[in-house]
Design an enzyme around this catalytic site. Sequence first.
Site, PDB file in Angstrom:
ATOM      1  N   TYR A 154     -16.106  30.335  -4.681  1.00 28.09           N
ATOM      2  CA  TYR A 154     -14.989  31.279  -4.666  1.00 28.09           C
ATOM      3  C   TYR A 154     -13.656  30.566  -4.402  1.00 28.09           C
ATOM      4  O   TYR A 154     -12.707  30.716  -5.177  1.00 28.09           O
ATOM      5  CB  TYR A 154     -15.228  32.375  -3.635  1.00 28.09           C
ATOM      6  CG  TYR A 154     -15.980  33.583  -4.157  1.00 28.09           C
ATOM      7  CD1 TYR A 154     -16.884  33.466  -5.218  1.00 28.09           C
ATOM      8  CD2 TYR A 154     -15.813  34.844  -3.597  1.00 28.09           C
ATOM      9  CE1 TYR A 154     -17.582  34.567  -5.693  1.00 28.09           C
ATOM     10  CE2 TYR A 154     -16.505  35.951  -4.065  1.00 28.09           C
ATOM     11  CZ  TYR A 154     -17.389  35.808  -5.109  1.00 28.09           C
ATOM     12  OH  TYR A 154     -18.071  36.899  -5.581  1.00 28.09           O
ATOM     13  N   GLU A 161      -7.661  28.675 -10.607  1.00 31.57           N
ATOM     14  CA  GLU A 161      -6.908  29.734 -11.272  1.00 31.57           C
ATOM     15  C   GLU A 161      -5.434  29.717 -10.865  1.00 31.57           C
ATOM     16  O   GLU A 161      -4.539  29.869 -11.709  1.00 31.57           O
ATOM     17  CB  GLU A 161      -7.533  31.093 -10.928  1.00 31.57           C
ATOM     18  CG  GLU A 161      -8.915  31.291 -11.533  1.00 31.57           C
ATOM     19  CD  GLU A 161      -9.594  32.548 -11.018  1.00 31.57           C
ATOM     20  OE1 GLU A 161      -8.896  33.537 -10.743  1.00 31.57           O
ATOM     21  OE2 GLU A 161     -10.832  32.540 -10.888  1.00 31.57           O
TER      22      GLU A 161
END
Length: 232
Positions: A154, A161
């Site tokens: 995660y 990103e």
Amino acid sequence: MAKGNKKEGSGVINAYLVAYNAASFAGWALVLAKTAMYVANNGTDLDGLFAQVGCLLIYVQTGAALEVLHALIGVVRSSPLTVLLQVYSRLLLVWGTLYPFDYPEIRASYGFLLMVFAWSITECVRYSHYALGLLGIESSVLLYLRYTLFYVLYPAGVSGELLEMWAALPYAQAIRPAFKGFLILNMVNYPPVLYKLYTHMIRQRRKILGGDSKAKAAASVPASGTPAKKKL
């Protein structure tokens, strides 16, 4: 509807979901394999990475939009809004940064590499776990990986990103200032969303890996309601 027709309809839906999850796993496994092979052959020279996996990555990730439709029409038990939020950020990355901006800062960056590895590993585990669960097969290894790897994947995926969107800001500005502002707004929204997802997964891990048999069965097949019976 007659009882037999209900059972037949349920069987068709189950078969479709198995096919969807199996195809998604195959797509992500190919993305992962091609990325790993590229890095093994080229090391830190990432100039050709997008050419190797970019189009496949975009197609496979876009296929996840079907999961929103699944939730909307009731094929799965998930909340449509929850699924939309989960899919949205990735669609923004592939269509809002990777697709329109052919620049090395975006397509040949460590952020891109980190993002691809995090996404593909996560999805290979998730889709194989779901597909086997729909077939009534419970894999304790996949169950453990599903609720453990997120600790690393995660933060790694989010970091990749954010790096991608940060690199895209000047190019978005050149297209339209509002586009840049839109990307910044999404970046600002990442920390609270990550916190919510991260803490949710921690609670799920404690419940599912902590010995709750009902939770384990539900986790094996979140979409079908059919508990896992066989074990690997």
